[in-house]
Design an enzyme around this catalytic site. Structure first.
Site, PDB file in Angstrom:
ATOM      1  N   PRO A  31      -8.105  -4.560   4.017  1.00  0.00           N
ATOM      2  CA  PRO A  31      -6.970  -4.024   3.259  1.00  0.00           C
ATOM      3  C   PRO A  31      -6.914  -2.500   3.278  1.00  0.00           C
ATOM      4  O   PRO A  31      -7.933  -1.826   3.109  1.00  0.00           O
ATOM      5  CB  PRO A  31      -7.210  -4.550   1.845  1.00  0.00           C
ATOM      6  CG  PRO A  31      -8.693  -4.753   1.764  1.00  0.00           C
ATOM      7  CD  PRO A  31      -9.118  -5.181   3.139  1.00  0.00           C
ATOM      8  N   CYS A  32      -5.712  -1.977   3.471  1.00  0.00           N
ATOM      9  CA  CYS A  32      -5.492  -0.528   3.358  1.00  0.00           C
ATOM     10  C   CYS A  32      -5.379  -0.120   1.893  1.00  0.00           C
ATOM     11  O   CYS A  32      -5.840   0.948   1.501  1.00  0.00           O
ATOM     12  CB  CYS A  32      -4.221  -0.130   4.099  1.00  0.00           C
ATOM     13  SG  CYS A  32      -4.304  -0.402   5.877  1.00  0.00           S
ATOM     14  N   ASN A  33      -4.741  -0.964   1.093  1.00  0.00           N
ATOM     15  CA  ASN A  33      -4.580  -0.689  -0.332  1.00  0.00           C
ATOM     16  C   ASN A  33      -5.716  -1.349  -1.093  1.00  0.00           C
ATOM     17  O   ASN A  33      -6.057  -2.505  -0.848  1.00  0.00           O
ATOM     18  CB  ASN A  33      -3.220  -1.195  -0.804  1.00  0.00           C
ATOM     19  CG  ASN A  33      -2.085  -0.435  -0.155  1.00  0.00           C
ATOM     20  OD1 ASN A  33      -1.764   0.671  -0.555  1.00  0.00           O
ATOM     21  ND2 ASN A  33      -1.491  -1.021   0.883  1.00  0.00           N
TER      22      ASN A  33
END
Length: 383
Positions: free
Chosen positions: A161-163
């Site tokens: 995940p980037c977030n």
């Protein structure tokens, strides 16, 4: 630290792109060159406005709304998203599930369909809701996306995940959302997906709590654009359309059509009502919406489906479902069904974005619209 703030997302997009091009450092993580600024905080002061209108940038609004619904439902399956964006499969390890789907992480924490794992799953959005209901001034309303159990280096996956984390604060009668992010591609992340995804979650939570939507803050440790692939051509196209070299020129003022459009449809479902709708939709309606048979026999079944959707009481959900039917019909070349679904959507931002997406496929239908000439030029991509 770089900070950007505004209520016009299209202008924010251009201003941030200009800053990245002018001031970004050139790096090559995983061997792919980027220009990066860091750290960055973006404040979207009116996150109900989640559509952007940069010329030279063609966004798929059908995917944006379908993915947001998929996230709210806590889904992890690849198949659903492929109908709205055929490229999504490249981020799955097995072509069936994603390793780090935001919806599954937020609504079923400690469950992973991709890793065949489940242990006391927790609905983090309900937890946030209960914390704020119990103490409106709380600083503990947090939901986590990153999970070291599945995102560690030993889990060989395409999807980390980037977030990382969502933090909600109710202040002065308005609900704010801060999203913390390790890495953000400006074209495909910030404005291609995240603004729509997280502003939708913010609006849902504010609606459940019966409060106004405040600001959405995106805080990232790497805001970047790719220089050779991915979004490199998007950067080139935007500069070409506006006749600027962002390395030397000031960011131009860009049109956002706000004064020409109806207000965006708003959510009205309570948490329990939305959960019931999502269970019914993904349990019954989705298979019908995605079935080829629905769009055969002159589209009679599709028309029946549209008639049901037309009576949907939640205006946001209604428009989302109409867009999803339009995309399903587009996939099958059912022009009349596309037109019917689109005609029932008010002239709001997401409709204009959808008409632009549809124009190359159905110019004869789009040209029937009697709209302001500025809007029609944008929709026709006369750039």
């Amino acid at each position: 630290m770089y900070t950007f703030s505004g209520s016009k997302p299209t202008q924010l997009y251009m201003d941030i792109l200009s800053t990245v091009i002018k001031e970004g450092d050139v790096l090559a993580p995983r061997g792919k060159r980027i220009k990066e600024i860091r750290p960055v905080m973006i404040e979207f002061k009116n996150p109900i406005r989640r559509t952007t209108f940069l010329k030279g940038r063609n966004i798929n609004p059908f995917f944006q709304v379908a993915e947001s619904l998929w996230i709210l439902a806590g889904r992890s399956d690849v198949g659903f998203l492929l109908d709205y964006n055929k490229n999504m499969g490249q981020f799955s390890d097995d072509g069936v599930f994603f390793n780090a789907p935001y919806g599954e992480r937020l609504r079923f924490w400690n469950r992973s369909d991709a890793n065949n794992f489940i242990y006391n799953p927790l609905d983090q959005l309900r937890d946030v809701y209960e914390k704020i209901k119990a103490d409106p001034d709380t600083r503990q309303a947090v939901a986590v996306i990153y999970n070291p159990l599945f995102d560690n280096i030993n889990n060989d996956t395409k999807d980390r995940p980037c977030n990382l984390l969502l933090s909600f604060k109710l202040r002065n009668g308005k609900l704010d959302l801060s999203v913390y992010n390790r890495s953000n591609d400006l074209h495909w992340g910030t404005f291609g997906a995240n603004l729509c995804q997280f502003s939708t979650i913010l609006e849902a939570m504010a609606t459940w709590l019966g409060v106004e939507v405040g600001s959405y803050y995106q805080i990232t440790d790497s805001l970047h654009v790719y220089l050779d692939d991915y979004g490199a051509k998007i950067t080139e196209d935007i500069q070409k359309v506006y006749g600027v070299n962002l390395e030397t020129d000031e960011a131009p003022v860009v049109e956002d059509f706000e004064e020409l459009l109806d207000p965006n449809p708003r959510m009205s479902y309570t948490m329990n009502e939305l959960n019931q709708f999502l269970n019914e939709y993904f349990g019954i309606v989705d298979s019908l919406m995605r079935d080829d048979e629905t769009y055969m026999h002159d589209g009679d079944c599709a028309q029946m489906l549209l008639n049901q959707i037309r009576h949907e009481p939640d205006e946001y959900i209604k428009v989302t479902l109409l867009l999803m039917v339009a995309k399903q019909a587009l996939n099958r070349g059912m022009k009349d069904t596309v037109a019917t679904a689109m005609n029932w959507i008010p002239l709001c931002e997401i409709k204009v974005s959808a008409l632009r997406f549809l124009y190359k496929s159905y110019p004869e239908y789009i040209n029937q619209y009697d709209l302001d000439e500025k809007l029609m030029k944008y929709i026709r991509r006369e750039e």
